[in-house]
Design a protein around this motif. Structure first.
Motif, short mmCIF file in Angstrom:
data_model
loop_
_atom_site.label_atom_id
_atom_site.label_comp_id
_atom_site.label_asym_id
_atom_site.label_seq_id
_atom_site.Cartn_x
_atom_site.Cartn_y
_atom_site.Cartn_z
N VAL A 172 0.85 -1.16 0.00
CA VAL A 172 0.00 0.00 0.00
C VAL A 172 0.90 1.23 0.00
CG1 VAL A 172 -1.77 1.22 1.28
CG2 VAL A 172 -1.76 -1.25 1.26
N LYS A 173 0.60 2.15 -0.89
CA LYS A 173 1.40 3.37 -0.99
C LYS A 173 1.01 4.36 0.10
CE LYS A 173 2.00 2.79 -5.91
NZ LYS A 173 1.78 3.32 -7.24
N PRO A 174 1.96 5.21 0.56
CA PRO A 174 1.66 6.13 1.66
C PRO A 174 0.50 7.09 1.40
CG PRO A 174 4.01 5.97 1.34
CD PRO A 174 3.37 5.21 0.22
N ARG A 175 0.23 7.49 0.20
CA ARG A 175 -0.86 8.44 -0.05
C ARG A 175 -2.18 7.74 -0.36
NH1 ARG A 175 1.59 13.15 0.34
NH2 ARG A 175 3.62 13.47 -0.58
N ASP A 176 -2.17 6.44 -0.39
CA ASP A 176 -3.38 5.66 -0.65
C ASP A 176 -4.29 5.73 0.59
OD1 ASP A 176 -5.20 3.94 -1.72
OD2 ASP A 176 -3.97 2.14 -1.51
N PRO A 177 -5.62 5.87 0.43
CA PRO A 177 -6.52 5.93 1.58
C PRO A 177 -6.46 4.67 2.45
CG PRO A 177 -7.68 6.59 -0.40
CD PRO A 177 -6.32 6.12 -0.82
N ALA A 178 -6.11 3.53 1.89
CA ALA A 178 -6.01 2.30 2.66
C ALA A 178 -4.78 2.29 3.56
CB ALA A 178 -5.98 1.10 1.73
N TYR A 179 -3.87 3.25 3.37
CA TYR A 179 -2.65 3.33 4.17
C TYR A 179 -2.95 3.79 5.59
CZ TYR A 179 2.10 4.65 5.45
OH TYR A 179 3.31 4.78 6.08
N ALA A 180 -3.98 4.58 5.78
CA ALA A 180 -4.33 5.12 7.10
C ALA A 180 -4.99 4.04 7.94
CB ALA A 180 -5.23 6.33 6.95
N GLN A 181 -4.24 3.44 8.86
CA GLN A 181 -4.74 2.36 9.69
C GLN A 181 -4.24 2.58 11.12
OE1 GLN A 181 -3.07 -1.13 7.91
NE2 GLN A 181 -4.13 -0.84 5.99
N TRP A 182 -5.16 2.56 12.10
CA TRP A 182 -4.77 2.65 13.49
C TRP A 182 -5.89 2.17 14.38
CZ3 TRP A 182 -5.42 7.12 10.56
CH2 TRP A 182 -6.52 7.91 10.88
N VAL A 183 -5.58 1.89 15.62
CA VAL A 183 -6.54 1.42 16.61
C VAL A 183 -6.98 2.60 17.46
CG1 VAL A 183 -6.84 -0.06 18.63
CG2 VAL A 183 -5.61 -0.91 16.65
N THR A 184 -8.29 2.80 17.61
CA THR A 184 -8.81 3.92 18.38
C THR A 184 -9.17 3.51 19.82
OG1 THR A 184 -11.02 3.50 17.54
CG2 THR A 184 -9.68 5.11 16.35
N LYS A 185 -9.46 2.24 20.06
CA LYS A 185 -9.79 1.76 21.40
C LYS A 185 -9.38 0.29 21.50
CE LYS A 185 -14.17 1.20 22.75
NZ LYS A 185 -15.51 1.44 23.29
N TYR A 186 -8.79 -0.08 22.63
CA TYR A 186 -8.38 -1.47 22.81
C TYR A 186 -8.55 -1.88 24.27
CZ TYR A 186 -3.96 0.47 24.52
OH TYR A 186 -3.02 1.17 25.21
N GLU A 187 -8.58 -3.19 24.47
CA GLU A 187 -8.72 -3.75 25.81
C GLU A 187 -7.40 -4.39 26.20
OE1 GLU A 187 -11.02 -7.58 27.02
OE2 GLU A 187 -12.44 -5.91 27.07
N LEU A 188 -6.94 -4.09 27.41
CA LEU A 188 -5.71 -4.67 27.94
C LEU A 188 -6.07 -5.79 28.89
CD1 LEU A 188 -2.63 -4.66 28.36
CD2 LEU A 188 -3.00 -2.97 30.16
N GLN A 189 -5.53 -6.97 28.64
CA GLN A 189 -5.75 -8.12 29.51
C GLN A 189 -4.41 -8.63 30.01
OE1 GLN A 189 -7.92 -11.00 27.21
NE2 GLN A 189 -9.83 -9.83 27.31
N ALA A 190 -4.41 -9.25 31.18
CA ALA A 190 -3.18 -9.76 31.76
C ALA A 190 -3.42 -11.13 32.37
CB ALA A 190 -2.67 -8.80 32.84
N ARG A 191 -2.33 -11.87 32.47
CA ARG A 191 -2.37 -13.20 33.09
C ARG A 191 -1.08 -13.39 33.86
NH1 ARG A 191 -3.36 -17.88 29.00
NH2 ARG A 191 -1.14 -17.72 28.65
N LEU A 192 -1.19 -13.90 35.07
CA LEU A 192 -0.02 -14.07 35.92
C LEU A 192 0.74 -15.34 35.59
CD1 LEU A 192 1.59 -12.92 38.26
CD2 LEU A 192 0.13 -14.18 39.81
N GLN A 193 0.06 -16.43 35.42
CA GLN A 193 0.68 -17.72 35.15
C GLN A 193 0.12 -18.31 33.86
OE1 GLN A 193 3.02 -19.38 36.94
NE2 GLN A 193 3.21 -17.77 38.47
N GLY A 194 0.45 -19.55 33.60
CA GLY A 194 -0.12 -20.24 32.46
C GLY A 194 -1.59 -20.53 32.68
N GLY A 195 -2.24 -21.03 31.68
CA GLY A 195 -3.66 -21.34 31.79
C GLY A 195 -4.44 -20.61 30.73
N ARG A 196 -5.75 -20.61 30.88
CA ARG A 196 -6.60 -20.00 29.86
C ARG A 196 -7.30 -18.74 30.33
NH1 ARG A 196 -8.17 -24.00 25.67
NH2 ARG A 196 -6.94 -25.81 26.12
#
Length: 128
Positions: free
Chosen positions: A1-25
C-alpha cells in the motif's frame, strides 16, 4: 500500500488490555484504553494510575485486543517496566541440588539418510 493511498491510514482507536499471571486459559481484563486518533501520534498509559497501585501491574503475559479502529487494526506497542530481578536473585541463592539440568538435543545428521538412499521409481510404467 502506498503512503498516499486511503487504505494506508490504519490505526486502533480503542483497545482492551488483559493480563495473566501464570499459564492457563484465564485472562483478567485490566482496562479498556483509548488508542490513537491519527497514525503518527503516540499514546501512553501509566498502569500505576490505571491499577491504582504504586508498583503498577505484576503479570507474566499481556494481551492487547483492538475494539475499535480506523481502516484496519494496526498497533505498535511498547511496554516498559521492571523485570523480576528479586525472583532471579532469590533463585541464585539456592543450593546446587535445586538447580535444573537442561538437555540440549544434538541435531541428527543422518536423519534423512534413508529418504535420500531410496530409489524413487515410478512403478506405473511397469504395470500391465
Amino acid at each position: 500500500v502506498k503512503p498516499r493511498d486511503p487504505a494506508y491510514a490504519q490505526w486502533v482507536t480503542k483497545y482492551e488490555l488483559q493480563a495473566r499471571l501464570q499459564g492457563g486459559r484465564g485472562w483478567e481484563t485490566i482496562a479498556t484504553l483509548k488508542g490513537n486518533h491519527d497514525m503518527t501520534t503516540e499514546v501512553a498509559h501509566d498502569l500505576r494510575h490505571i491499577c491504582h497501585n504504586s508498583t503498577g501491574l505484576y503479570c507474566r503475559y499481556l494481551r492487547f485486543l483492538p475494539l475499535a479502529f480506523h481502516g484496519k487494526p494496526a498497533m505498535r506497542i511498547g511496554v516498559y517496566g521492571d523485570g523480576a530481578q528479586q525472583n532471579v536473585e532469590a533463585s541464585t541463592k539456592h543450593s546446587s541440588e535445586h538447580c535444573i539440568r537442561y538437555l540440549v538435543p544434538v541435531p541428527l545428521t543422518n536423519r534423512n539418510r534413508r529418504r535420500h538412499l531410496r530409489q524413487f521409481v515410478s512403478w506405473r510404467n511397469f504395470s500391465p
